[in-house]
Design a protein around this motif. Structure first.
Motif, short mmCIF file in Angstrom:
data_model
loop_
_atom_site.label_atom_id
_atom_site.label_comp_id
_atom_site.label_asym_id
_atom_site.label_seq_id
_atom_site.Cartn_x
_atom_site.Cartn_y
_atom_site.Cartn_z
N LYS A 24 -5.36 4.82 -11.84
CA LYS A 24 -5.93 2.54 -11.60
C LYS A 24 -5.09 1.86 -11.95
CE LYS A 24 -9.49 0.33 -13.88
NZ LYS A 24 -11.00 0.29 -15.19
N ILE A 25 -4.39 1.40 -10.07
CA ILE A 25 -3.41 0.64 -10.56
C ILE A 25 -3.38 -0.20 -9.86
CG2 ILE A 25 -1.71 2.61 -10.46
CD1 ILE A 25 -1.57 2.44 -7.83
N ILE A 26 -2.31 -1.60 -9.91
CA ILE A 26 -2.11 -3.29 -9.26
C ILE A 26 -0.48 -2.45 -8.22
CG2 ILE A 26 -4.10 -4.00 -8.99
CD1 ILE A 26 -2.28 -6.18 -11.02
N SER A 57 0.53 -1.08 -0.19
CA SER A 57 0.38 0.03 0.23
C SER A 57 0.84 1.67 -0.33
CB SER A 57 -0.56 0.11 1.12
OG SER A 57 -1.64 -1.20 1.30
N SER A 58 1.81 0.83 0.49
CA SER A 58 3.30 2.19 0.41
C SER A 58 2.97 2.64 -0.89
CB SER A 58 4.42 1.43 0.97
OG SER A 58 4.91 0.45 0.44
N VAL A 59 2.93 1.50 -1.71
CA VAL A 59 3.24 2.18 -3.40
C VAL A 59 2.10 3.00 -3.98
CG1 VAL A 59 3.58 1.97 -6.41
CG2 VAL A 59 4.55 0.45 -3.56
N GLN A 60 0.89 2.80 -3.03
CA GLN A 60 -0.35 3.52 -3.98
C GLN A 60 -0.57 4.80 -2.58
OE1 GLN A 60 -3.23 1.60 -1.86
NE2 GLN A 60 -3.27 -0.55 -3.05
N GLY A 82 -4.07 -3.32 -4.83
CA GLY A 82 -4.83 -2.42 -6.22
C GLY A 82 -5.40 -1.11 -5.80
N LEU A 83 -5.86 -0.05 -6.66
CA LEU A 83 -5.81 1.03 -5.51
C LEU A 83 -6.99 1.96 -6.95
CD1 LEU A 83 -6.36 3.59 -3.59
CD2 LEU A 83 -3.86 4.60 -5.00
N VAL A 84 -7.69 2.29 -6.63
CA VAL A 84 -8.85 3.10 -7.96
C VAL A 84 -9.23 4.70 -7.53
CG1 VAL A 84 -10.63 3.05 -9.46
CG2 VAL A 84 -9.56 1.05 -9.14
#
Length: 345
Positions: free
Chosen positions: A193-195, A178-181, A219-221
């Motif tokens: 819109k990523i994983i 989640s740190s990447v998000q 995943g994050l949208v």
């Protein structure tokens, strides 16, 4: 002249009787070397008359040339004999079948990851990776987990550097991708819109379902008018493509600091189709991931207006879905490098 003739005849006899390269070299040194017999004769030419010197010199050169030729021929003869002897013991039967070269293949984790990425790329997601050594700011603070939050104790993090008071500049091994998000949201490029797949670290004891190092796919949208219905539809599609077209999903209320509302996601058991069996412990459902709508405070901290934008996030344990997909009952099998196990994939 008689001495030269004697030297030549004796040398030719010794060359003919030589049985190895070392013996042949000894003969060469004894006759033609710096202290050899021919060399000694040349040194003694100073005692000869001027008329005799040319004749003796010519004779010495002729003997030298003849012996060098004999030595070269004998050397080739010995070399050929050695090769012939080697071939007798090193014969290759070209009719024998060749040795099969065992080729490696992808690890079951990698197989599952590539299939999972294929599913989400097909839905328009981008695959984004980030650092495994991370700042507390991105791993905790921007995900609505401030200092002294109970969630930090639950994850029992591995720290690289840590100040006594605990700050967002402390460095640690990330506990979630989640740190990447958080990093992507801080960039402010919308919509998102990523994983984000990758390795994470927690101080867990090793057993059949836990490891201090494992993999997640988060995943994050984020965009305008993103709703819980979008999240449910996305997870439905993922479950059908990854576990089978008849798979159904169910959301159960839960709590995560960085999402509100939050949910755990179950899928119908792929073994019994939801009827109940030993794999799903008779319930007909199997838990696979956690998810929820991105908390408004998380959006604010990352510089995104929660009054305009909304989003959802989900986190998949790669090892968990790998174990489920391939009906593996012990996570440790994935890391023991036993070719008897890995060869099944």
């Amino acid at each position: 002249m008689s001495t030269l003739q004697s030297i030549k005849e004796e040398a030719e006899r010794r060359i003919a009787e030589a049985v190895g390269a070392d013996a042949l070299e000894e003969i060469r040194v004894a006759i033609l070397g710096k202290k050899g017999e021919l060399t000694q004769i040349l040194k003694g030419m100073k005692d000869l008359s001027p008329e005799e010197r040319p004749k003796v010199g010519q004779q010495v050169n002729e003997v030298r040339a003849a012996l060098e030729e004999k030595l070269a021929a004998k050397k080739q003869e010995i070399k050929h004999a050695l090769l012939t002897e080697r071939l007798k013991h090193e014969t290759i039967d070209v009719t024998l079948p060749g040795k099969r070269v065992v080729r490696g293949h992808r690890h079951p984790n990698q197989i599952a990851l590539e299939e999972l990425e294929r599913v989400f790329i097909g839905m328009g997601y981008e695959v984004v990776e980030g650092p495994e050594v991370e700042y507390d700011e991105y791993n905790f603070k921007l995900l609505n987990i401030p200092a002294n939050h109970p969630a930090k104790d639950e994850q029992d993090t591995f720290y690289i550097t840590r100040s006594p008071e605990g700050t967002d500049k402390d460095i640690l091994l990330r506990t979630q991708t989640s740190s990447v998000q958080a990093r992507i949201m801080k960039q402010g490029k919308l919509p998102i819109k990523i994983i984000s797949p990758g390795r994470v670290f927690r101080s867990d004891a090793v057993d059949a379902t836990h490891s201090p190092s494992f993999h997640q796919v988060e995943g994050l949208v984020v965009g305008k008018d993103v709703t819980m219905a979008d999240l449910k539809g996305t997870l439905d599609q993922f479950a059908k493509e990854f576990f089978g077209p008849n798979t159904k999903t169910k959301l159960r209320p839960h709590h995560f600091p960085f999402t509100e509302p939050s949910a755990e996601v179950d899928v119908t058991c792929f073994k019994c189709g939801g009827k109940g069996c030993s794999v799903c412990k008779g319930s007909g459902w199997i838990e696979i991931l956690g998810c929820g709508m991105v908390h408004p405070h998380v959006l604010e901290m990352c510089g995104i207006d929660p009054e305009v934008y909304s989003g959802f996030a989900f986190g998949i344990g790669l090892e968990r879905v790998t174990l489920l997909k391939y009906e593996i009952d012990d996570m440790r099998l994935l890391y023991e490098n036993d070719v008897r196990f890995l060869g099944q994939f």
